[in-house]
Design a protein around this motif. Structure first.
Motif, mmCIF file in Angstrom:
data_model
loop_
_atom_site.group_PDB
_atom_site.id
_atom_site.type_symbol
_atom_site.label_atom_id
_atom_site.label_comp_id
_atom_site.label_asym_id
_atom_site.label_seq_id
_atom_site.Cartn_x
_atom_site.Cartn_y
_atom_site.Cartn_z
ATOM 1 N N LEU A 6 0.848 -1.206 0.000
ATOM 2 C CA LEU A 6 0.000 0.000 0.000
ATOM 3 C C LEU A 6 0.878 1.248 0.000
ATOM 4 N N VAL A 7 0.522 2.152 -0.904
ATOM 5 C CA VAL A 7 1.175 3.462 -0.905
ATOM 6 C C VAL A 7 0.091 4.530 -0.910
ATOM 7 N N CYS A 8 0.062 5.336 0.139
ATOM 8 C CA CYS A 8 -0.857 6.479 0.195
ATOM 9 C C CYS A 8 -0.006 7.737 0.084
ATOM 10 N N ALA A 9 -0.431 8.638 -0.784
ATOM 11 C CA ALA A 9 0.355 9.856 -0.954
ATOM 12 C C ALA A 9 -0.549 11.085 -0.905
ATOM 13 N N GLU A 10 -0.302 11.910 0.087
ATOM 14 C CA GLU A 10 -0.946 13.227 0.187
ATOM 15 C C GLU A 10 -2.473 13.147 0.118
ATOM 16 N N LEU A 11 -3.052 12.238 0.862
ATOM 17 C CA LEU A 11 -4.515 12.094 0.833
ATOM 18 C C LEU A 11 -5.178 13.299 1.488
ATOM 19 N N ARG A 12 -6.227 13.789 0.834
ATOM 20 C CA ARG A 12 -6.981 14.929 1.375
ATOM 21 C C ARG A 12 -8.472 14.663 1.209
ATOM 22 N N LYS A 13 -9.241 15.017 2.236
ATOM 23 C CA LYS A 13 -10.696 14.908 2.146
ATOM 24 C C LYS A 13 -11.325 15.947 3.065
ATOM 25 N N ARG A 14 -12.270 16.695 2.494
ATOM 26 C CA ARG A 14 -12.948 17.734 3.273
ATOM 27 C C ARG A 14 -14.446 17.440 3.292
ATOM 28 N N PHE A 15 -15.083 17.568 4.456
ATOM 29 C CA PHE A 15 -16.541 17.493 4.576
ATOM 30 C C PHE A 15 -17.025 18.865 5.031
ATOM 31 N N GLY A 16 -17.556 19.642 4.119
ATOM 32 C CA GLY A 16 -18.002 20.991 4.485
ATOM 33 C C GLY A 16 -16.836 21.817 4.978
ATOM 34 N N ASP A 17 -16.970 22.278 6.217
ATOM 35 C CA ASP A 17 -15.907 23.112 6.780
ATOM 36 C C ASP A 17 -14.803 22.292 7.434
ATOM 37 N N VAL A 18 -15.015 20.984 7.529
ATOM 38 C CA VAL A 18 -14.066 20.136 8.269
ATOM 39 C C VAL A 18 -13.084 19.478 7.309
ATOM 40 N N GLN A 19 -11.797 19.713 7.545
ATOM 41 C CA GLN A 19 -10.756 19.038 6.768
ATOM 42 C C GLN A 19 -10.477 17.724 7.481
ATOM 43 N N ALA A 20 -11.167 16.665 7.046
ATOM 44 C CA ALA A 20 -11.085 15.388 7.765
ATOM 45 C C ALA A 20 -9.731 14.708 7.577
ATOM 46 N N VAL A 21 -9.186 14.796 6.379
ATOM 47 C CA VAL A 21 -7.864 14.218 6.097
ATOM 48 C C VAL A 21 -7.051 15.290 5.380
ATOM 49 N N ASN A 22 -5.856 15.499 5.876
ATOM 50 C CA ASN A 22 -5.079 16.630 5.360
ATOM 51 C C ASN A 22 -3.636 16.206 5.054
ATOM 52 N N GLY A 23 -3.449 15.658 3.866
ATOM 53 C CA GLY A 23 -2.097 15.333 3.406
ATOM 54 C C GLY A 23 -1.471 14.124 4.060
ATOM 55 N N ILE A 24 -2.248 13.096 4.299
ATOM 56 C CA ILE A 24 -1.710 11.880 4.940
ATOM 57 C C ILE A 24 -0.978 11.011 3.907
ATOM 58 N N SER A 25 0.228 10.611 4.238
ATOM 59 C CA SER A 25 1.028 9.736 3.372
ATOM 60 C C SER A 25 1.686 8.651 4.220
ATOM 61 N N PHE A 26 1.654 7.436 3.736
ATOM 62 C CA PHE A 26 2.410 6.343 4.374
ATOM 63 C C PHE A 26 2.414 5.154 3.430
ATOM 64 N N ARG A 27 3.213 4.173 3.719
ATOM 65 C CA ARG A 27 3.246 2.958 2.919
ATOM 66 C C ARG A 27 3.362 1.746 3.822
ATOM 67 N N ILE A 28 2.915 0.605 3.325
ATOM 68 C CA ILE A 28 2.971 -0.637 4.109
ATOM 69 C C ILE A 28 3.574 -1.728 3.236
ATOM 70 N N GLU A 29 4.507 -2.461 3.823
ATOM 71 C CA GLU A 29 5.143 -3.568 3.104
ATOM 72 C C GLU A 29 4.405 -4.876 3.423
ATOM 73 N N ALA A 30 4.620 -5.875 2.599
ATOM 74 C CA ALA A 30 4.036 -7.197 2.843
ATOM 75 C C ALA A 30 4.534 -7.739 4.182
ATOM 76 N N GLY A 31 3.633 -8.338 4.947
ATOM 77 C CA GLY A 31 3.995 -8.909 6.232
ATOM 78 C C GLY A 31 4.139 -7.885 7.340
ATOM 79 N N GLU A 32 3.872 -6.633 7.021
ATOM 80 C CA GLU A 32 4.025 -5.571 8.015
ATOM 81 C C GLU A 32 2.647 -5.158 8.545
#
Lengths: 313, 389
Positions: A6-32
């Motif tokens: 899994l590779v997540c890069a700069e995830l962003r999500k806003r609901f109305g006035d709420v910035q629920a996710v703001n630039g989240i990035s991380f990665r996961i390797e197999a078995g981790e």
């Protein structure tokens, strides 16, 4: 060779006035096993919903097993096993029927579906009650079925959204053991929780989330080191405590040593690893050790340091 | 399509295990149709038979004519039973005891008065507790008196004649064809018997609740988290929705078919040409599913969808004639009823009741399809909201 699932890069999500996710990035390797640790409302479930294709992100990308993920992607979704926070099962169907339905939804051929249903029933400990309607199960059994559905198609990435909320200690332990076993078999696991002890037990790496942002990410030791805290070891006993303290101070892992209230107080890097050396050294210096107390700085302290508030606020 | 059928199969298995669904789809409509049909059975079949008595104090030709030419045919048609009493007292006693609805009294000298073109009358003693029976008796007497009047006027116009001439005139006048006659024209659209009417009315009324179990279960699944779980799988969201629609269609068609067969076998309902009925059922199910899909897209929760769906089903059923024949009300209500699938469904069955084949239901079927297209089309514009996890 790394096997990134899994590779997540700069995830962003806003609901109305709420910035629920703001630039989240991380990665996961197999078995981790990667843990997203944060209080309720931190953005963990929104992040997971984006990763599972349930929500469209306003920005950023998700790649699962090498395939980009959108709400309509098939290959990426087929690589994910999703276990939602609340029970998502059909109570008027049996466990076997629930599993069979989702197995077919994930495109397993009939013979393969039958085989996997039997295997998963066994894994989650429901083989004996597999033909009973799920509404007759205890809360813990329903939880195990909820997790079992996520395992049916042998996903490369298992996403668990707070799977132990409201679960009794015995069932919780069974769930955690199952996850440990799956990770040891090579499955990548994304695990969200606001229980610090679960994150510490299960996760190889942990991301601390608050207000939609990934505040820090790393192994437990890395996170603790990030805030500059060290383990504390207290050796209680009799004999020449001063000599014992001086001897221990010479060890590489010991940062400070002193005698206080009939005990040797030590500030140590990686106390668990250094414990044998500490005991041998102090005994050799003439200390008869009666008891040992190890105090490791926990993620609660890290969280407090990073966010200015307690994990369960 | 494979996914849609998989979801429909799962939904149908759940519905079969849900007793409330079986009750609403089959048991309740059948029981209500039975109650309505049995209660109103006598009204429809024209089997109301009035009992009358006749007291002939005249014993003349005109009195015999009343008995044989007026009351005889009515009795043969099963509308009335007539017994002859020997005295006025016994005729009055029959009325007072409620044994008859009315007693006709032909007074002495009636025939002679008719022959002499003098005023003559037949008395009707009516039972106050049987207003309709009395009214019918008066009408019968009145119709005979009208005929007699024609004869009397003819005799009077000829002027003073012998008794033999008067008799011949009267006979000719009676033999002359009536100026106006009623002809029973066989209509292509027949009125449904109450057994059939209420079987169909209840079936189509509860059809709207039955199809709701399919399409609005999207809202149940969203609440329960299973919708999100399905959307996390590698399947199209529209396939999930299609599965729900298939569930509604299957539930609707099966419940309507079972009700049609059961009411035919058990209650003696006559639905008409099977292919025509099948076309009507299919179109009715499509219309009901489209309406309930629209309701589902408007509602935010399953409870809201249930409440709104019930209201819509009830209003459409009342307006469409599921409970009583709206066409008899006439005016704006009758016109408005044509905006409901219920009215077109029942109208289609009326068309079939005349013995017609499937071609007779083309109009009602088309009307229901238009209804389905309009409501389904609006639902389609809002479907994105429905398939949010």
């Amino acid at each position: 060779m790394s096997d990134t699932v899994l590779v997540c890069a700069e995830l962003r999500k806003r609901f109305g006035d709420v910035q629920a996710v703001n630039g989240i990035s991380f990665r996961i390797e197999a078995g981790e096993t990667f843990g997203l640790l944060g209080p309720n409302g931190a953005g963990k479930t929104t992040t997971i919903s984006i990763i599972c294709g349930l929500l469209e992100a306003d920005g950023g990308t998700v790649e699962v097993a090498g395939s980009p993920l959108t709400a309509r992607s098939v290959a990426a979704k087929a690589a994910i096993g999703y276990v939602p926070q609340d029970l998502a099962i059909y109570p008027d169907l049996s466990a076997a029927e629930n599993l069979r339905f989702f197995a077919k939804l994930y495109g397993l051929p009939s013979a393969r579906a039958r085989q996997r249903v039997a295997e998963v029933l066994d894994v989650v400990g429901l083989a004996e009650r597999g033909d009973d309607q799920a509404k007759t199960y205890s809360g813990g059994m329903k939880r195990r079925l909820n997790i079992g559905i996520g395992l049916l198609h042998r996903p490369r990435l298992l996403v668990l959204d707070e799977p132990t909320v409201g679960v009794d200690p015995q069932s919780r332990n069974a769930i955690l053991e199952s996850i440990e076993r799956l990770a040891s078999e090579g499955m990548a696991v994304l695990y969200t929780t606001h229980y610090m002890e679960e994150a510490e037990r299960l996760c190889d790496r942990i991301g601390i989330v608050d207000l939609g942002e990934l505040k820090a990410e790393g192994t437990r030791a890395e996170l603790v080191a990030l805030v500059g805290q060290h383990d504390r070891v207290q050796l209680q006993g009799t004999g020449d405590l001063e000599a014992g303290a001086r001897a221990c101070a010479g060890l590489a892992s010991v940062r400070a040593a002193s005698v206080r209230d009939g005990a040797i107080e030590l500030i140590v890097d990686h106390a668990r690893a250094a414990l044998v050396d500490l005991l041998q050294t102090s005994v050799a210096a003439g200390v008869e050790v009666a008891s040992v107390e190890v105090d490791e700085p926990d993620l609660e302290a890290v969280f407090l340091h990073l966010t200015g508030k307690a994990l369960r606020d | 399509m494979r996914t849609a059928l998989l979801i429909a199969g799962k939904d149908l298995r759940q519905r079969v295990r849900d007793r409330s669904a079986l009750l609403i789809a089959l048991v309740v409509p059948f029981v209500l149709a039975s109650i309505f049909g049995l209660t109103l059975h006598n009204v429809d079949t024209g089997r109301i038979t009035f009992s009358y008595a006749l007291v002939d104090q005249d014993h003349g030709a005109a009195a015999r004519s009343f008995l044989t030419d007026v009351l005889g045919p009515v009795e043969r048609q099963g509308v009335a039973r007539v017994k002859v009493e020997q005295s006025l007292a016994s005729g009055r006693a029959d009325v007072n005891a409620g044994r008859v609805a009315a007693t006709f009294v032909v007074p002495a000298g009636f025939s002679a008065a008719v022959a002499a073109a003098r005023p003559a009358s037949i008395q009707v003693l009516g039972n106050v507790d049987d207003a309709i029976g009395t009214l019918v008796a008066r009408s019968l007497a009145q119709s005979y008196a009208g005929g007699i009047d024609g004869v009397r006027l003819a005799v009077a116009a000829v002027g003073p004649t012998s008794a033999a001439d008067a008799g011949r005139l009267a006979a000719r006048a009676r033999a002359a064809p009536p100026a106006v006659t009623l002809v029973d024209v066989s209509a292509t659209r027949k009125e449904l018997g109450p057994g059939t009417y209420y079987a169909a009315g209840m079936a189509v009324f509860f059809l709207f609740f039955t199809v709701q179990f399919g399409i609005t279960s999207v809202l149940d699944e969203r609440r329960d988290g299973t919708l999100a779980r399905m959307f996390a799988a590698p399947v199209s969201r529209h396939a999930v929705l299609l599965g729900k629609l298939v569930t509604s269609l299957v539930l609707g068609v099966v419940s309507m078919t079972v009700l049609a067969v059961a009411t035919h076998v058990v209650l003696g309902a006559h639905w008409g040409n099977p292919l025509g009925v099948a076309i009507l059922i299919l179109c009715g199910v499509l219309a009901a599913t489209a309406v309930m899909a629209l309701v589902a897209t408007l509602a935010k929760t399953p409870d809201q969808a249930g409440a709104w769906g019930s209201m819509v089903a009830l209003v459409l059923a009342m307006l469409g004639g599921s409970f009583f024949s709206v066409s008899q009300a006439g005016g704006a209500i009758a016109t408005l009823s044509l905006a409901t699938p219920h009215a077109w469904f029942l109208r289609g069955l009326e068309d079939l009741a005349g013995g017609a084949g499937p071609a007779a239901v083309v109009g009602p079927a088309a009307a229901m399809l238009v209804f389905a297209a309009v409501t389904g089309g609006i639902a389609l514009t809002r479907v994105g909201k429905l398939i949010e996890p």
